[in-house]
Motif scaffolding. Structure first.
Motif, PDB file in Angstrom:
ATOM      1  N   ARG A 149       0.825  -1.209   0.000  1.00  0.00           N
ATOM      2  CA  ARG A 149       0.000   0.000   0.000  1.00  0.00           C
ATOM      3  C   ARG A 149       0.861   1.261   0.000  1.00  0.00           C
ATOM      4  O   ARG A 149       0.461   2.289  -0.540  1.00  0.00           O
ATOM      5  CB  ARG A 149      -0.948  -0.014   1.199  1.00  0.00           C
ATOM      6  CG  ARG A 149      -2.049  -1.067   1.061  1.00  0.00           C
ATOM      7  CD  ARG A 149      -3.039  -1.006   2.192  1.00  0.00           C
ATOM      8  NE  ARG A 149      -4.078  -2.017   2.046  1.00  0.00           N
ATOM      9  CZ  ARG A 149      -5.017  -2.236   2.950  1.00  0.00           C
ATOM     10  NH1 ARG A 149      -5.064  -1.511   4.060  1.00  0.00           N
ATOM     11  NH2 ARG A 149      -5.919  -3.179   2.757  1.00  0.00           N
ATOM     12  N   PRO A 155     -18.711   7.119   1.507  1.00  0.00           N
ATOM     13  CA  PRO A 155     -17.954   6.037   0.876  1.00  0.00           C
ATOM     14  C   PRO A 155     -18.874   4.972   0.285  1.00  0.00           C
ATOM     15  O   PRO A 155     -19.931   4.650   0.852  1.00  0.00           O
ATOM     16  CB  PRO A 155     -17.128   5.457   2.031  1.00  0.00           C
ATOM     17  CG  PRO A 155     -17.070   6.542   3.046  1.00  0.00           C
ATOM     18  CD  PRO A 155     -18.375   7.276   2.932  1.00  0.00           C
ATOM     19  N   ARG A 214     -13.806  -1.796  -8.138  1.00  0.00           N
ATOM     20  CA  ARG A 214     -13.205  -0.484  -7.867  1.00  0.00           C
ATOM     21  C   ARG A 214     -12.202  -0.119  -8.951  1.00  0.00           C
ATOM     22  O   ARG A 214     -12.153   1.017  -9.425  1.00  0.00           O
ATOM     23  CB  ARG A 214     -12.521  -0.501  -6.507  1.00  0.00           C
ATOM     24  CG  ARG A 214     -12.012   0.873  -6.061  1.00  0.00           C
ATOM     25  CD  ARG A 214     -11.328   0.810  -4.723  1.00  0.00           C
ATOM     26  NE  ARG A 214     -10.081   0.094  -4.783  1.00  0.00           N
ATOM     27  CZ  ARG A 214      -9.803  -1.017  -4.103  1.00  0.00           C
ATOM     28  NH1 ARG A 214     -10.715  -1.552  -3.310  1.00  0.00           N
ATOM     29  NH2 ARG A 214      -8.621  -1.602  -4.217  1.00  0.00           N
ATOM     30  N   TYR A 269      -7.864  12.609  -7.252  1.00  0.00           N
ATOM     31  CA  TYR A 269      -9.176  12.003  -7.463  1.00  0.00           C
ATOM     32  C   TYR A 269      -9.822  12.630  -8.690  1.00  0.00           C
ATOM     33  O   TYR A 269      -9.402  13.684  -9.171  1.00  0.00           O
ATOM     34  CB  TYR A 269     -10.075  12.181  -6.234  1.00  0.00           C
ATOM     35  CG  TYR A 269     -10.366  13.621  -5.887  1.00  0.00           C
ATOM     36  CD1 TYR A 269     -11.379  14.331  -6.514  1.00  0.00           C
ATOM     37  CD2 TYR A 269      -9.606  14.275  -4.920  1.00  0.00           C
ATOM     38  CE1 TYR A 269     -11.638  15.656  -6.205  1.00  0.00           C
ATOM     39  CE2 TYR A 269      -9.847  15.595  -4.601  1.00  0.00           C
ATOM     40  CZ  TYR A 269     -10.866  16.289  -5.234  1.00  0.00           C
ATOM     41  OH  TYR A 269     -11.111  17.600  -4.935  1.00  0.00           O
ATOM     42  N   GLU A 305     -16.551   7.738  -3.502  1.00  0.00           N
ATOM     43  CA  GLU A 305     -17.561   8.371  -2.672  1.00  0.00           C
ATOM     44  C   GLU A 305     -18.714   8.859  -3.546  1.00  0.00           C
ATOM     45  O   GLU A 305     -18.498   9.277  -4.689  1.00  0.00           O
ATOM     46  CB  GLU A 305     -16.964   9.576  -1.916  1.00  0.00           C
ATOM     47  CG  GLU A 305     -15.859   9.192  -0.942  1.00  0.00           C
ATOM     48  CD  GLU A 305     -15.235  10.409  -0.275  1.00  0.00           C
ATOM     49  OE1 GLU A 305     -15.609  11.548  -0.646  1.00  0.00           O
ATOM     50  OE2 GLU A 305     -14.372  10.226   0.614  1.00  0.00           O
ATOM     51  N   ARG A 327      -8.467   3.747  -2.557  1.00  0.00           N
ATOM     52  CA  ARG A 327      -9.577   4.054  -1.664  1.00  0.00           C
ATOM     53  C   ARG A 327     -10.911   3.832  -2.373  1.00  0.00           C
ATOM     54  O   ARG A 327     -11.007   3.958  -3.601  1.00  0.00           O
ATOM     55  CB  ARG A 327      -9.510   5.514  -1.204  1.00  0.00           C
ATOM     56  CG  ARG A 327      -8.488   5.770  -0.122  1.00  0.00           C
ATOM     57  CD  ARG A 327      -8.486   7.230   0.287  1.00  0.00           C
ATOM     58  NE  ARG A 327      -7.857   8.072  -0.727  1.00  0.00           N
ATOM     59  CZ  ARG A 327      -7.876   9.408  -0.675  1.00  0.00           C
ATOM     60  NH1 ARG A 327      -8.515  10.025   0.303  1.00  0.00           N
ATOM     61  NH2 ARG A 327      -7.258  10.112  -1.619  1.00  0.00           N
ATOM     62  N   ASP A 328     -11.926   3.504  -1.592  1.00  0.00           N
ATOM     63  CA  ASP A 328     -13.259   3.336  -2.170  1.00  0.00           C
ATOM     64  C   ASP A 328     -13.772   4.683  -2.673  1.00  0.00           C
ATOM     65  O   ASP A 328     -13.462   5.734  -2.099  1.00  0.00           O
ATOM     66  CB  ASP A 328     -14.232   2.785  -1.128  1.00  0.00           C
ATOM     67  CG  ASP A 328     -14.058   1.299  -0.895  1.00  0.00           C
ATOM     68  OD1 ASP A 328     -13.874   0.573  -1.894  1.00  0.00           O
ATOM     69  OD2 ASP A 328     -14.102   0.858   0.265  1.00  0.00           O
TER      70      ASP A 328
END
Length: 222
Positions: free
Chosen positions: A106, A146, A154, A125, A141, A138-139
């Motif tokens: 990670r 989330p 994903r 993002y 939103e 990251r998941d």
């Protein structure tokens, strides 16, 4: 797809397993075969490379500057020699970062994402309507909340967001999620993943955000 260059099969297999748990496809090369592949691979295959990790290999065949001629993907050296001289030598050779082993997967993904942001001044993002889609694992939103997704779904959403406004084929999605060298998984598995993903997005958004056309592929349409 992440590419790792190392002469040791156990190292390549280990990283393949660890990245696989994060839903990130990876392929491994020895030094000489990697040099040949970079020089001769089709542009479409080179574009599927998300980052190059350089471990123990012959530097004669693995030149960061030669890699840079084909792709802007981050090039990270995995160093087992904890010395200033070695670190400086690697930076002088043209790598984007030097990471001392052992290192968590990670952390590597976070470093890759950070290098990409610096290269493109990207905030990290993609905001598409109420959807905020990250590129670091990251998941996503929806309106700030989330939306937990399995790793394959994903990754597909991240790929569609990265190609927002363009239609991508099933083969392109497959290569981005499983890698161009994976012949153990059928390409049609993409349809199953996308079907599950669009159902979850539809429940949250109230409409289907993935436009699909037979033979032409998929496009995120928000």
């Amino acid at each position: 797809m992440i590419v790792i260059v190392d002469e040791r099969e156990t190292v390549k297999e280990g990283y393949s397993s660890l990245f696989g748990r994060e839903g990130v496809p990876i392929t491994g090369f020895g030094g000489s075969e990697f040099g040949e592949w970079v020089a001769t691979a089709a542009d479409a295959d080179i574009k599927s490379v998300g980052a190059v990790l350089i471990g123990e290999c012959d530097s004669q065949h693995v030149s960061p500057r030669a890699i840079r001629e084909r792709t802007g993907a981050p090039v990270i050296a995995l160093s087992e020699q904890h010395s200033l001289e070695n670190t400086l030598r690697l930076f002088e050779a043209g790598v984007d970062d030097v990471v001392r082993k052992p290192v968590h997967i990670r952390e590597l993904l976070a470093r890759i994402s950070a290098i990409r942001r610096r290269q493109s001044q990207d905030p990290g993002y993609t905001q598409i309507g109420p959807l905020r889609i990250f590129a670091d694992g990251r998941d996503p939103e929806v309106d700030g909340a989330p939306l937990p997704l399995p790793r394959r779904e994903r990754r597909i959403l991240e790929f569609l967001a990265a190609n927002y406004g363009r239609r991508v084929t099933k083969s392109q999605v497959f290569n981005a999620i499983y890698g161009i060298f994976d012949d153990e998984v059928e390409e049609n598995v993409v349809e199953s993943h996308i079907s599950k993903l669009r159902k979850k997005l539809r429940e949250k958004l109230g409409f289907d955000p993935i436009d699909s056309k037979r033979f032409l592929g998929y496009r995120l349409n928000v």
